[in-house]
Structures are given as C-alpha cells and as structure tokens.
Design a protein around this motif. Structure first.
Motif, PDB file in Angstrom:
ATOM      1  N   THR A  63      -6.262   9.552   7.076  1.00 45.12           N
ATOM      2  CA  THR A  63      -6.589   8.065   6.928  1.00 45.12           C
ATOM      3  C   THR A  63      -6.933   7.879   5.459  1.00 45.12           C
ATOM      4  O   THR A  63      -7.196   8.774   4.662  1.00 45.12           O
ATOM      5  CB  THR A  63      -7.916   7.962   7.592  1.00 45.12           C
ATOM      6  OG1 THR A  63      -8.831   8.651   7.068  1.00 45.12           O
ATOM      7  CG2 THR A  63      -7.669   8.098   9.035  1.00 45.12           C
ATOM      8  N   THR A  64      -6.854   6.521   5.091  1.00 43.49           N
ATOM      9  CA  THR A  64      -7.361   5.994   3.642  1.00 43.49           C
ATOM     10  C   THR A  64      -8.791   6.594   3.429  1.00 43.49           C
ATOM     11  O   THR A  64      -9.071   6.959   2.328  1.00 43.49           O
ATOM     12  CB  THR A  64      -7.388   4.612   3.664  1.00 43.49           C
ATOM     13  OG1 THR A  64      -6.144   4.280   4.000  1.00 43.49           O
ATOM     14  CG2 THR A  64      -7.685   3.947   2.480  1.00 43.49           C
ATOM     15  N   GLN A 124       1.733   3.050   6.843  1.00 41.88           N
ATOM     16  CA  GLN A 124       1.057   4.026   5.783  1.00 41.88           C
ATOM     17  C   GLN A 124       2.036   4.621   5.035  1.00 41.88           C
ATOM     18  O   GLN A 124       3.166   4.652   5.209  1.00 41.88           O
ATOM     19  CB  GLN A 124       0.258   5.276   6.646  1.00 41.88           C
ATOM     20  CG  GLN A 124      -0.839   4.753   7.453  1.00 41.88           C
ATOM     21  CD  GLN A 124      -1.674   6.049   7.939  1.00 41.88           C
ATOM     22  OE1 GLN A 124      -1.078   6.680   8.967  1.00 41.88           O
ATOM     23  NE2 GLN A 124      -2.860   6.301   7.705  1.00 41.88           N
ATOM     24  N   SER A 125       1.486   5.345   3.776  1.00 42.76           N
ATOM     25  CA  SER A 125       2.434   5.519   2.903  1.00 42.76           C
ATOM     26  C   SER A 125       3.265   6.884   3.107  1.00 42.76           C
ATOM     27  O   SER A 125       4.062   6.866   2.248  1.00 42.76           O
ATOM     28  CB  SER A 125       1.581   5.798   1.617  1.00 42.76           C
ATOM     29  OG  SER A 125       0.870   6.770   1.708  1.00 42.76           O
ATOM     30  N   VAL A 201      -5.963   4.216  -3.449  1.00 41.98           N
ATOM     31  CA  VAL A 201      -7.258   4.871  -3.784  1.00 41.98           C
ATOM     32  C   VAL A 201      -7.288   5.237  -5.336  1.00 41.98           C
ATOM     33  O   VAL A 201      -6.470   5.888  -5.775  1.00 41.98           O
ATOM     34  CB  VAL A 201      -7.493   5.924  -2.731  1.00 41.98           C
ATOM     35  CG1 VAL A 201      -8.855   6.333  -3.106  1.00 41.98           C
ATOM     36  CG2 VAL A 201      -7.482   5.407  -1.345  1.00 41.98           C
ATOM     37  N   LYS A 202      -8.385   4.801  -5.948  1.00 35.50           N
ATOM     38  CA  LYS A 202      -8.354   5.072  -7.340  1.00 35.50           C
ATOM     39  C   LYS A 202      -8.907   6.301  -7.517  1.00 35.50           C
ATOM     40  O   LYS A 202      -9.471   6.949  -6.559  1.00 35.50           O
ATOM     41  CB  LYS A 202      -9.628   4.217  -8.015  1.00 35.50           C
ATOM     42  CG  LYS A 202      -8.538   2.931  -8.357  1.00 35.50           C
ATOM     43  CD  LYS A 202     -10.055   1.850  -8.998  1.00 35.50           C
ATOM     44  CE  LYS A 202     -10.706   2.285 -10.282  1.00 35.50           C
ATOM     45  NZ  LYS A 202     -11.488   1.581 -10.660  1.00 35.50           N
ATOM     46  N   ALA A 203      -8.724   6.967  -8.646  1.00 38.09           N
ATOM     47  CA  ALA A 203      -9.366   8.383  -8.705  1.00 38.09           C
ATOM     48  C   ALA A 203     -10.665   8.629  -8.419  1.00 38.09           C
ATOM     49  O   ALA A 203     -11.276   9.830  -7.969  1.00 38.09           O
ATOM     50  CB  ALA A 203      -9.114   8.760 -10.421  1.00 38.09           C
ATOM     51  N   ASP A 204     -11.650   7.585  -8.412  1.00 36.40           N
ATOM     52  CA  ASP A 204     -12.967   7.773  -8.176  1.00 36.40           C
ATOM     53  C   ASP A 204     -13.295   7.746  -6.821  1.00 36.40           C
ATOM     54  O   ASP A 204     -14.630   7.515  -6.204  1.00 36.40           O
ATOM     55  CB  ASP A 204     -13.945   6.800  -9.150  1.00 36.40           C
ATOM     56  CG  ASP A 204     -13.761   5.455  -8.790  1.00 36.40           C
ATOM     57  OD1 ASP A 204     -12.869   5.069  -7.884  1.00 36.40           O
ATOM     58  OD2 ASP A 204     -14.355   4.364  -9.305  1.00 36.40           O
ATOM     59  N   ILE A 237      -1.528   5.816  -3.392  1.00 40.89           N
ATOM     60  CA  ILE A 237      -0.917   4.625  -2.406  1.00 40.89           C
ATOM     61  C   ILE A 237      -1.152   5.152  -0.984  1.00 40.89           C
ATOM     62  O   ILE A 237      -0.581   6.344  -0.731  1.00 40.89           O
ATOM     63  CB  ILE A 237       0.428   4.274  -2.681  1.00 40.89           C
ATOM     64  CG1 ILE A 237       0.630   3.758  -4.182  1.00 40.89           C
ATOM     65  CG2 ILE A 237       0.916   3.198  -1.795  1.00 40.89           C
ATOM     66  CD1 ILE A 237       1.842   3.359  -4.612  1.00 40.89           C
ATOM     67  N   THR A 238      -1.973   4.320  -0.234  1.00 40.49           N
ATOM     68  CA  THR A 238      -2.065   4.739   1.278  1.00 40.49           C
ATOM     69  C   THR A 238      -1.544   3.864   2.296  1.00 40.49           C
ATOM     70  O   THR A 238      -1.352   4.220   3.448  1.00 40.49           O
ATOM     71  CB  THR A 238      -3.670   4.813   1.360  1.00 40.49           C
ATOM     72  OG1 THR A 238      -4.266   3.776   0.597  1.00 40.49           O
ATOM     73  CG2 THR A 238      -4.241   5.984   0.862  1.00 40.49           C
TER      74      THR A 238
END
Ligand code: FAD
Length: 494
Positions: A63-64, A124-125, A201-204, A237-238
């Motif tokens: 999941t994301t 989903q990716s 989702v960003k790096a953080d 990318i999710t």
C-alpha cells in the motif's frame, strides 16, 4: 564490480543494521522483507547484467501508506533507497549501485477502476503493462482481442496507449518513471500526454495525491510531470491514472525489404503522405539487428535477406478503407523501386509472426553475449551515419555494431555486441557515440532514461545551467539525497 568498472564512490549514507531490519519487519510482514541472498540476488542485477549492487534487503510494500512509512524511516536514518518496478530498464537505474534498500512495487498490483465512458484506467504502480492491456481489453473488444477474433465487430473497447517489448515484465510505475516510449508513440504520443494523474510518495514520506481522471486540469503547477521521467530520484510513484484510447478495429502490418538507408527515408515520407492518420508504427531494422533475434530465438524471417527492413503498421476503424490506402502506398514504393520485397497482412497469426523478430531484439541482444545498448534521438538524415561511424570505430576489435529503432520518432537503438564485457571496446565506443550525437544536436537518451550508466554523459544533451536547475529540484524534493543516488544527475560519478 560496478564500483571498479564505473569508478563510483559510495555516498555518505548509513548502513542497514539489524535494528533497521526489525523496523522494516514491523512496517511490513516478515514475508515481505527479503533478506536471504538467494532471494535478493535477482533484485541486485539489472536486465543487461551491467550493474550489480549488493543490497541486503528487498522490501515489498502493498500500500501507499506502507511506502510512506518506509521512506519516512529511511529518510530519518539517512538510508539510501532504490525504487524498483519490473527491473527491465536499460540504463542501470533500477538496481542498487552499492547497498541501497530496494523497494519493489511487485505487490502493488491492484487495478482500481476502468471507466469505459472516459477511457480511464486507475491502478497501483506495480501492475504489469501486459496485464493492464488484457484488463482494459476485457471491457469490450480491444486491439489484442481483435488480433485473435474478428475484425468486423461493432463493439468498441480500450487499449493501452503504450506498448513495448518488455510489456510482459515492466510495471506501469516503471514506465512512467522512465517516460517509456515504445512502438506506438508515433500514434498515441508520450506519457506526459496520456497520464491523467498519479500518486507519489516523497523522500520524507509525504504522500502527494495528484490523481485525476480528466485531460483538462489547469489548477496550478503540473506536479505530475516532475515524476514522469525522473527515474525514481524525486519520489516513488504508487498510483496511476491513464487515458486509454479506443482500440482500433482494423490493423494491417507490412514488412518490407530495402537496399539502402536512403530508400528507407523515402519510404517513410511516402508512408506519412499515403497512410496519414492510420499510420501507427514505423520501425526500421538493419540486417544484423534482424539476424540477432532470428538466431537467438530460431525464428523465420518474414522475407529474404536485405540490408534494411521496415515494419509499418496501420490502425484504423474500417478495413476496406485502410486496405485501399496501404495498397496504394505499397504500389507507389514498389513502382519507385524503393522497396524491393515485402509482405503485408491483417491476419492475426501472421501479424504476430512479423512483430516477433522486432519485439524480441531487446532480449536477444543479451542472449549468450554482452551488448552495449544505446538509445539516441538523431535527425533522420543522419540516423544511420551513427551506426556506420560506430562500425568503423570498432572495426579492429572483436565486436559488431547494428541499428534498429522507432524510425517514425527519430529514435535509433544502437547496439555494440561482443562475447563478454570488454573494457577496450567500452573505451572505444564511449564517449565517442555521445560526442557524435551531441554534434548532431541529438539526445543521448531518447526513451530509456539516464539511469546510472548515462549520468556522466548528461552534459552532452543538457547545458550546465539546466543540470544545475535539475539539481536544485532534486535538493528541494529530496534534501538528504536518499532516492536513487548515483542515478540521472552526474553527482558522485567520477
Ligand atoms: P525498472 O526497470 O524497474 O525501473 C526503471 C527506473 O524507474 C529506475 O530508475 C527505477 O528506480 C524507477 N522506478 C521503477 N518503478 C518506480 C516507481 N514506482 N516509482 C518511482 N521510480 C520507479 N523502453 C522504452 O521506452 N521503449 C521500448 O520500446 C522498450 N523496449 C524494451 C524491450 C525490452 C526487451 C527490454 C528489456 C526493455 C525495453 N525498454 C523499452 C526499457 C524498459 O522496459 C522501460 O524503461 C520500462 O519502462 C521500465 O519499466 P520497469 O517497471 O521494468 O522499471
């Protein structure tokens, strides 16, 4: 051996400890944290066997939210991360260079919605491209169904806007991350046009929900484009929302033999003029490119041997209309002696047999040998000069150069093939091919991306101010530089 071959130094990242593994195991279930060498090995080696990392851990989120927790943790700990889809990339971007944590999207394979009315697919990716093609076709009758059923159905349905030789393994998220082109870009354009929205989702660990089901959405900066083609360096990318075209009801494929590259160019001009809006693919192969796949997979050539071949496909909605057009085109090129031999068909089995040698070159070139693989955009009039110049450059070495590619998009794939990796051949070919392309004002990566293997040659296609702007974006999106380090930007590579 990646370190020695490419002289790259490890960045200042933390090393994965047992405590980190414990954290990953609590975010995912144990079975989705791979630690055994036998399990992690395939994720550490790229499809060309040119880059090999030594990551001790592969994570398989579903999941994301799990991706978000993983990245947030890695960012706090300064652990480098390598996002991985189907691992079919051809520039060494999908595998770690050192010990980066591999985050595989293999289990993020849920199709969320297919809307026939708008032609929108949301998923989903980690969905495999070919699985998506099948899924959208099941909503009615798509191109692939046409191949195996009748051509005269009145049903209409959807197809995917991209198709490539690796479709059986590559993921849609990997396709977006590399901005993959493929064999129908001529018809449907690139992914910057057909991707309607995405989630990343960003790096953080911040989740950016940029999903949209509309072609038109002018609400500020078009952030989705940052992720298309950024090869996992700006975020993971999710999810994807993509516009699927209505599938064509009438498909014809011609395979043509030609004596010279000049004849190839003139035939292309005639195809654009005579086939117009139904031209969906225009590929070129030289003799050695065709032989490469015929020999590797024991296939039969559709026609006798010639120095050059063209594969031309039309996709339209009425067979009688399209046949009339393609027959007129073929009559012209044969009368002008541009084409000396050829075959044309709309029978599904025969079309498949014609496409097969072209589609399998991508894997044939690595079968029982080593290949240096290049992917250039070059002006059409100089397209084949690059192959000839490379042949000359290596004429005294035990290697062979050949060319093929998406002629309709000015996209040449140049292959230098030898028995095994040879540093002398490598030195002779690089940076020669990049300099040659740069002088022609071409692109050193037409559709495969920059990844690890081309990052030190980026300056042949981008001015220093542009590279600086790219670095600023990278620093803004990923201040600790944990996402796919050593890739795309020429930092850290001597
Ligand atoms: P991977 O190889 O796993 O990764 C590619 C890059 O994307 C890496 O940098 C990785 O870190 C990043 N990445 C992967 N998933 C994500 C994600 N979810 N979020 C963020 N980053 C991610 N390419 C073309 O453009 N046209 C062709 O015609 C073509 N034909 C091919 C034929 C063959 C036989 C082969 C082996 C390859 C071919 N390719 C082609 C190259 C390759 O298939 C494409 O680049 C494809 O898009 C890669 O998808 P993947 O899922 O395998 O990505």
């Amino acid at each position: 051996f990646t370190k020695d071959r490419y002289q790259v130094t490890r960045g200042d990242f933390s090393q994965v400890t047992d405590a980190d593994i414990g954290q990953f195991q609590s975010i995912l279930k144990n079975s989705r944290v791979l630690l055994d060498d036998n399990d992690t090995q395939a994720y550490n080696i790229d499809t060309m066997k040119s880059v090999r990392g030594y990551s001790r851990v592969v994570l398989k989120p579903k999941t994301t939210e799990e991706v978000s927790k993983i990245l947030s943790y890695c960012n706090d700990r300064k652990l480098a991360v390598c996002p991985q889809g189907g691992n079919t990339g051809l520039v060494g971007g999908s595998v770690p260079v050192f010990d980066e944590v591999i985050v595989s999207t293999q289990l993020m394979n849920r199709i969320e919605n297919i809307d026939e009315l708008s032609g929108t697919l949301e998923c989903q990716s980690g969905c495999i491209l070919e699985v998506l093609e099948q899924a959208v076709s099941e909503k009615g009758l798509c191109e692939h169904k046409i191949l195996f059923k009748k051509n005269d159905s009145n049903e209409s349905s959807l197809g995917m806007p991209l198709d490539l030789g690796a479709k059986g393994s590559c993921h849609i998220g990997g396709n977006l991350s590399t901005n993959a082109g493929g064999i129908r870009l001529l018809r449907y354009g690139n992914l910057h046009g057909s991707v309607l929205g995405l989630e990343a989702v960003k790096a953080d660990g911040t989740i950016l929900d940029l999903m949209s089901n509309f072609k038109k959405d002018n609400t500020g900066y078009h952030l989705k484009h940052l992720f298309i083609g950024s090869e996992g360096t700006l975020g993971l990318i999710t999810k994807v929302s993509i516009s699927c075209p209505t599938a064509s009801r009438a498909i014809n494929v011609a395979f043509l033999g030609l004596e010279s590259y000049d004849a190839v160019l003139q035939t292309f001009l005639a195809a654009k003029r005579d086939l117009g809006e139904i031209l969906s693919s225009c590929e070129m192969l030289d003799k050695d490119a065709l032989d490469c796949s015929l020999n590797a997979y024991n296939l039969r050539s559709p026609i006798s041997k010639y120095p050059f071949y063209m594969l031309i496909e039309t996709s339209g909605s009425r067979m009688d209309h399209d046949e009339e057009k393609i027959n007129k085109f073929l009559q012209y090129v044969m009368e002008k002696k541009l084409v000396v031999d050829g075959t044309v068909t709309n029978e599904p089995g025969k079309m498949k047999a014609i496409w097969e040698p072209r589609e399998t070159i991508g894997t044939a070139m690595f079968k029982d040998c080593y290949s240096f693989s290049y992917d250039f955009s070059v002006p059409l009039k100089n397209f084949y000069d690059l192959v000839n110049a490379t042949k000359k450059q290596i004429s005294d070495l035990p290697a062979n150069a050949f060319g093929f590619g998406h002629l309709g998009d000015s996209n040449l794939h140049l292959i230098v093939q030898c028995k095994e990796y040879d540093s002398e051949i490598h030195r002779r070919v690089e940076p020669f091919v990049y300099e040659f392309t740069s002088k022609l004002k071409g692109s050193i990566s037409s559709e495969h991306g920059i990844g690890f293997l081309k990052s030190k040659y980026l300056q042949f296609s981008k001015k220093s101010e542009c590279i600086d702007a790219m670095k600023e974006i990278k620093t803004f999106m990923d201040p600790n530089g944990i996402l796919n380090p050593y890739k795309v930007l020429p930092k850290n590579v001597c």
